[in-house]
Motif scaffolding. Structure first.
Motif, short mmCIF file in Angstrom:
data_model
loop_
_atom_site.label_atom_id
_atom_site.label_comp_id
_atom_site.label_asym_id
_atom_site.label_seq_id
_atom_site.Cartn_x
_atom_site.Cartn_y
_atom_site.Cartn_z
N ARG A 98 0.83 -1.21 0.00
CA ARG A 98 0.00 0.00 0.00
C ARG A 98 0.86 1.25 0.00
N ILE A 99 1.94 1.24 0.79
CA ILE A 99 2.83 2.40 0.84
C ILE A 99 3.48 2.62 -0.53
N VAL A 100 3.95 1.54 -1.15
CA VAL A 100 4.61 1.66 -2.46
C VAL A 100 3.64 2.23 -3.50
N ARG A 101 2.41 1.73 -3.51
CA ARG A 101 1.42 2.20 -4.49
C ARG A 101 1.10 3.68 -4.29
N ALA A 102 0.89 4.07 -3.03
CA ALA A 102 0.57 5.47 -2.75
C ALA A 102 1.74 6.39 -3.05
N ALA A 103 2.95 5.95 -2.67
CA ALA A 103 4.15 6.75 -2.92
C ALA A 103 4.41 6.88 -4.42
N ILE A 160 6.09 12.15 1.72
CA ILE A 160 5.66 10.79 1.38
C ILE A 160 4.91 10.18 2.56
N ARG A 161 5.42 10.41 3.77
CA ARG A 161 4.77 9.88 4.96
C ARG A 161 3.36 10.45 5.11
N ASP A 162 3.23 11.76 4.91
CA ASP A 162 1.91 12.38 4.99
C ASP A 162 0.99 11.86 3.89
N GLY A 163 1.53 11.76 2.68
CA GLY A 163 0.70 11.35 1.54
C GLY A 163 0.27 9.91 1.59
N THR A 164 1.05 9.09 2.27
CA THR A 164 0.72 7.66 2.36
C THR A 164 0.04 7.31 3.69
N LYS A 165 -0.17 8.34 4.54
CA LYS A 165 -0.81 8.11 5.85
C LYS A 165 -0.02 7.09 6.66
N THR A 166 1.30 7.30 6.69
CA THR A 166 2.20 6.37 7.35
C THR A 166 3.00 7.09 8.43
N SER A 167 3.19 6.46 9.56
CA SER A 167 4.01 7.05 10.62
C SER A 167 5.49 6.95 10.23
N LYS A 168 6.30 7.79 10.86
CA LYS A 168 7.73 7.77 10.56
C LYS A 168 8.35 6.41 10.89
N SER A 169 7.97 5.85 12.03
CA SER A 169 8.53 4.56 12.43
C SER A 169 8.08 3.46 11.48
N GLN A 170 6.84 3.54 11.04
CA GLN A 170 6.32 2.53 10.12
C GLN A 170 7.04 2.61 8.78
N LEU A 171 7.26 3.84 8.29
CA LEU A 171 7.94 4.01 7.00
C LEU A 171 9.35 3.43 7.05
#
Length: 199
Positions: A14-19, A36-47
């Protein structure tokens, strides 16, 4: 990335597709990891859990994803370019794929152009995708010469290079005009060129 659970693999995908969408809109240089973190709705630790190598590793994953999409769109023709019917089917498949894209350009080639000056190792990985694409075109033409669909003096490797260069040029003009017609014209010209080497 190996060792992921099914849920983890789905999250990474999901992160790859959104990024991918973000980078295709703004380019590699135009995107920070925070964006990218904001755009993919991902936390820094998760990324950084899924991409410990940071932006370079994420871009490599995007290149791999984009390449798989482009190659899958050319099946089954790309694996059996050993007849004129197969080449026409390949041409039509390429046109269909790029017609359906929001961003009308070859993202793999675009990534090569962006990352090559600053990240040679990543550029090498991305260039390898283009090399394999070119090799598949050449393999089909070698088979056609072997089965006498091309004249003995035809050089399959050089012909494949001409087709691939024309394809990439068509993609570049397609991008600048946001119109599929330059790509269609480039591929039609390539097929006409190939047919001129028929017995």
């Amino acid at each position: 990335m190996t060792g992921l659970t099914a849920k983890g693999a789905a999250t990474r995908d999901r992160i790859v597709r959104a990024a991918t969408e973000l980078i295709l809109e703004r380019g590699v240089a135009g995107m920070t990891l925070d964006e990218i973190r904001d755009g993919t709705k991902t936390s820094k630790s998760q990324l950084f859990h899924y991409f410990p190598g940071g932006k370079s590793e994420l871009v490599a994953a995007i290149a791999g994803y984009q390449n798989s999409q482009v190659m899958a769109a050319q099946e089954p023709w790309i694996d059996r370019l050993d007849s004129w019917r197969a080449w026409q089917g390949w041409r039509d498949a390429v046109i269909t794929h790029y017609t359906g894209l929001t961003h009308k350009y070859c993202s793999v080639s675009a990534l090569v152009n962006e990352v090559a000056p600053t990240d040679p190792e990543l550029a090498t990985q991305v260039i390898a995708y283009a090399d394999r694409w070119l090799a598949q075109l050449a393999t089909g033409l070698h088979r056609m010469r072997d089965t006498k669909l091309l004249r003995p003096e035809a050089d399959p490797d050089r012909l494949a290079l001409a087709v691939f260069a024309s394809l990439q040029g068509g993609l570049l003009v397609m991008q600048s005009k946001n119109d599929i017609e330059p790509l269609a014209a480039a591929l039609d010209g390539s097929l006409t060129m190939l047919r001129s080497y028929a017995p």
